[in-house]
Write a protein that holds these residues in place. Structure first.
Motif, PDB file in Angstrom:
ATOM      1  N   UNK A   4       0.933  -1.192  -0.003  1.00  0.00           N
ATOM      2  CA  UNK A   4      -0.084   0.053   0.028  1.00  0.00           C
ATOM      3  C   UNK A   4       0.970   1.218  -0.017  1.00  0.00           C
ATOM      4  N   UNK A   5       2.036   1.217   0.802  1.00  0.00           N
ATOM      5  CA  UNK A   5       2.756   2.301   0.693  1.00  0.00           C
ATOM      6  C   UNK A   5       3.496   2.650  -0.605  1.00  0.00           C
ATOM      7  N   UNK A   6       3.857   1.524  -1.402  1.00  0.00           N
ATOM      8  CA  UNK A   6       4.525   1.787  -2.660  1.00  0.00           C
ATOM      9  C   UNK A   6       3.291   2.242  -3.815  1.00  0.00           C
ATOM     10  N   UNK A   8       0.994   4.177  -2.961  1.00  0.00           N
ATOM     11  CA  UNK A   8       0.688   5.549  -2.570  1.00  0.00           C
ATOM     12  C   UNK A   8       1.800   6.351  -3.137  1.00  0.00           C
ATOM     13  N   UNK A   9       3.135   5.788  -2.936  1.00  0.00           N
ATOM     14  CA  UNK A   9       4.123   6.726  -3.605  1.00  0.00           C
ATOM     15  C   UNK A   9       4.055   6.555  -4.949  1.00  0.00           C
ATOM     16  N   UNK A  10       3.941   5.672  -5.712  1.00  0.00           N
ATOM     17  CA  UNK A  10       3.496   5.770  -7.095  1.00  0.00           C
ATOM     18  C   UNK A  10       2.356   6.634  -7.682  1.00  0.00           C
ATOM     19  N   UNK A  11       1.208   6.814  -6.931  1.00  0.00           N
ATOM     20  CA  UNK A  11       0.236   7.769  -7.067  1.00  0.00           C
ATOM     21  C   UNK A  11       0.716   9.122  -6.998  1.00  0.00           C
TER      22      UNK A  11
END
Length: 88
Positions: A4-6, A8-11
């Motif tokens: 989920x953190x990955x 979020x970072x991509x978004x």
């Protein structure tokens, strides 16, 4: 880093790339019929602390105009884009 953190970072990164593309298209003198691409590249300037933002504008005349702003894409401002476009 979890999934989920990955995501979020991509978004967040995608949002900033789209924001910069939109700011380029809104600049005076930029026709609607252009292709705008934005990428973060390694900064070659020793004074630059992180990645640089490369903006490429391809018009109907098939001339590629490349601007490099020595800041990460998340920190690029509308004024910096306007200044870089004037130097082309």
């Amino acid at each position: 880093m979890n999934l989920s953190a990955q995501i979020k970072d991509k978004a967040v990164a995608l949002w900033h790339f789209q924001r910069v593309r939109r700011l380029v298209r809104q600049q005076p003198g930029v026709p609607l019929q252009v292709i705008v691409s934005v990428a973060e590249i390694p900064c070659e300037d020793p004074a630059c602390s992180g990645p640089a933002t490369q903006i490429t504008v391809l018009g109907l005349d098939l001339v590629r105009r490349i601007m490099v702003i020595h800041r990460p894409v998340a920190e690029v401002t509308e004024a910096e884009i306007g200044s870089a476009l004037q130097r082309l």
